[in-house]
Motif scaffolding. Sequence first.
Motif, short mmCIF file in Angstrom:
data_model
loop_
_atom_site.label_atom_id
_atom_site.label_comp_id
_atom_site.label_asym_id
_atom_site.label_seq_id
_atom_site.Cartn_x
_atom_site.Cartn_y
_atom_site.Cartn_z
N SER A 1 5.51 2.21 4.35
CA SER A 1 5.27 1.16 3.36
C SER A 1 6.57 0.65 2.77
O SER A 1 6.78 -0.56 2.61
CB SER A 1 4.36 1.69 2.24
OG SER A 1 3.08 2.00 2.75
N GLN B 1 0.84 -1.19 0.00
CA GLN B 1 0.00 0.00 0.00
C GLN B 1 0.88 1.25 0.00
O GLN B 1 2.09 1.19 0.23
CB GLN B 1 -0.91 0.03 1.24
CG GLN B 1 -1.94 -1.07 1.32
CD GLN B 1 -2.75 -0.97 2.61
OE1 GLN B 1 -2.27 -0.52 3.64
NE2 GLN B 1 -4.01 -1.40 2.53
N ASP B 2 0.24 2.37 -0.23
CA ASP B 2 0.86 3.67 0.04
C ASP B 2 0.29 4.14 1.36
O ASP B 2 -0.61 5.00 1.42
CB ASP B 2 0.55 4.64 -1.10
CG ASP B 2 1.30 5.95 -0.93
OD1 ASP B 2 2.18 6.03 -0.05
OD2 ASP B 2 1.01 6.91 -1.68
N TYR B 3 0.82 3.58 2.43
CA TYR B 3 0.23 3.75 3.75
C TYR B 3 0.42 5.18 4.24
O TYR B 3 1.52 5.73 4.21
CB TYR B 3 0.86 2.76 4.73
CG TYR B 3 0.38 2.90 6.15
CD1 TYR B 3 -0.92 2.55 6.48
CD2 TYR B 3 1.22 3.38 7.15
CE1 TYR B 3 -1.38 2.67 7.78
CE2 TYR B 3 0.77 3.50 8.44
CZ TYR B 3 -0.53 3.14 8.76
OH TYR B 3 -0.98 3.27 10.05
N HIS C 1 -7.96 2.47 4.76
CA HIS C 1 -8.23 3.65 3.95
C HIS C 1 -7.05 4.01 3.04
O HIS C 1 -7.15 4.95 2.26
CB HIS C 1 -8.57 4.85 4.83
CG HIS C 1 -9.84 4.68 5.60
ND1 HIS C 1 -9.90 4.04 6.83
CD2 HIS C 1 -11.12 5.07 5.32
CE1 HIS C 1 -11.13 4.04 7.28
NE2 HIS C 1 -11.91 4.65 6.38
N SER C 2 -5.94 3.29 3.16
CA SER C 2 -4.76 3.59 2.33
C SER C 2 -4.89 2.90 0.98
O SER C 2 -5.37 1.76 0.90
CB SER C 2 -3.48 3.13 3.04
OG SER C 2 -3.32 3.83 4.27
N PRO C 3 -4.45 3.55 -0.09
CA PRO C 3 -4.59 2.96 -1.44
C PRO C 3 -3.60 1.82 -1.65
O PRO C 3 -2.48 1.83 -1.11
CB PRO C 3 -4.30 4.14 -2.37
CG PRO C 3 -3.43 5.05 -1.57
CD PRO C 3 -3.88 4.92 -0.14
N TRP C 4 -4.01 0.87 -2.49
CA TRP C 4 -3.15 -0.25 -2.84
C TRP C 4 -2.28 0.14 -4.04
O TRP C 4 -2.75 0.75 -5.00
CB TRP C 4 -3.99 -1.47 -3.20
CG TRP C 4 -4.70 -2.07 -2.03
CD1 TRP C 4 -5.93 -1.70 -1.54
CD2 TRP C 4 -4.23 -3.09 -1.17
NE1 TRP C 4 -6.25 -2.45 -0.44
CE2 TRP C 4 -5.23 -3.32 -0.18
CE3 TRP C 4 -3.07 -3.85 -1.14
CZ2 TRP C 4 -5.10 -4.26 0.82
CZ3 TRP C 4 -2.94 -4.81 -0.14
CH2 TRP C 4 -3.93 -5.01 0.81
N VAL C 5 -1.00 -0.25 -3.95
CA VAL C 5 -0.06 0.05 -5.03
C VAL C 5 0.62 -1.20 -5.56
O VAL C 5 1.50 -1.10 -6.43
CB VAL C 5 1.01 1.06 -4.55
CG1 VAL C 5 0.38 2.40 -4.21
CG2 VAL C 5 1.80 0.51 -3.37
#
Length: 362
Positions: free
Chosen positions: A327, A95-97, A111-115
């Motif tokens: 991350s 993720q981009d935590y 709520h962090s986006p997955w990368v």
Amino acid sequence: MSLTAGSRPDGTRSPAAVEEPTAAVAAAVATERVPREARKAGKAGKVGRAGKAGKVPWRVRLRRDRALILMTLPVILLLLLFNYVPLLGNVVAFQDYDPYVSSNGVTAIFHSPWVGFEQFSRMIDDPLFWGAAKNTILLFALQLVLFFPIPIALALIINSVIRPRVRAVAQAIMYLPHFFSWVLVVTVFQQIFGGAGIIAQTLEDHGWSGFDLMTNADLFKYLVTAQAVWKDAGWGIIVFLAALAAVSTDLYEAAAMDGAGRWRRMWHVTLPALRPVIALLLVLRVGDALSVGFEQFLLQRDAVGVGVSEVLDTYVWNMGIQNGDFSYAAAVGLVKGAIGLCLVLGANKFAHLLGEQGVYKK
């Protein structure tokens, strides 16, 4: 006078009549033997299944060992809480935590986006990561060559001492630094080998130029190896002395009667007795190859520079804690743990090929 079948005129029975039973008797014996043999076979099958499943049922063992289970239950809970539950946090490596998207750090994970594997690609392209990995492997190889044989040699020397009191004092002195923190160890070395240390001041008092070993970047790898030897060699000595205590004295007496000297007795009796312990510790040491230390290098990185003191542990701390890139630090730590696991499995397989048990059996 009438004669029955198989009888002679004098009233005696012929041998054939005595040896051959009638058909009814043979059928009765056969019908009685079959159930008996079947019962024996059934009992043997039950015994075989009981042997495979265990002699004592698990419910009986649970009732029998419930006190021991209750004693180990707090340790198991602590192990799960501090060693296995945090493993779930490795999901931030994909993720981009951002811990600030929520007031709760755990909720921020959702709520962090997955990368995907973006953090791992970034790690491969980072030259600082490869520099830290190079320093880590170099220090591990140096410590494996210089540090690992020293406890074995010291254990053999202490074991050759005849007087028990001398052995106990020497063992206590060598084991004492194991309880020192790395702050104290670095301080002791600074007071001895530093620019204002005892050796440098003594040389200056006698007209010689002093030196500062603690700030010499070229000798830093040997310095940290010497610190590790002074701090942790005592623990290895105790392990090897425990293995030597299990060696029967009859083997030494038999070797001496065969004309073997001290060195041959050590080569043919002592060292083969230490082989299982050496293989076990070597497997564990290889599995810990990428974790050469954290506090030891963090305390001395300002004195010698980041170029020679940056290892993977300090690199993860610098990227994750100082820079806040959680991350990326999690991705590096995940790769480090995966490589360590592969090294343990490979080293243990190699120990099996040498005929040793290693960490676990085949």
